[in-house]
Scaffold this motif. Structure first.
Motif: not given
Length: 118
Positions: A79-90
């Motif tokens: 997901s990409i948030s409106k607060h310049n944060k990206i959630w990654l599965n790694f």
């Protein structure tokens, strides 16, 4: 009742690139996650590699790419948030990546136990 105006965004993206996810941040910039196919050897079309990129576009007056980030090809954007944060599965971990600071935080160690409610 005033209806919000619609704006068509036409942006240049690198060739052989597929947009996977996008969102607007609070500065009204467009953050786009893309998977890019890279041909390693021009003589052999079968030998390709994939690269993941995150692009930040300003759309205030005209669409202009401001930043490009490369991420590991094994990483998958959740997901990409409106607060310049990206959630990654790694590597079976969920990471939160702050584009503004560059910091990455591990959110969960066991991805199988995470339930995301929207």
């Amino acid at each position: 009742m005033n209806m919000p105006s619609k704006k068509i965004i036409d942006f240049d993206k690198p060739k052989k690139t597929k947009v996977q996810s996008c969102n607007f941040n609070l500065k009204e910039e467009l953050i786009v996650y893309c998977i890019r196919t890279i041909i390693k050897d021009k003589g052999d079309d079968n030998e390709t590699d994939k690269g993941n990129i995150v692009c930040v576009y300003s759309i205030q007056t005209k669409v202009k790419c401001q930043k490009i980030y490369m991420i590991s090809k094994e990483a998958e954007v959740i997901s990409i948030s409106k607060h310049n944060k990206i959630w990654l599965n790694f590597n079976d971990y969920i990471h939160e990546w702050n584009l503004h600071t560059g910091d990455t935080t591990i959110i969960s160690i066991n991805i199988g136990k995470v339930i995301i409610n929207f």
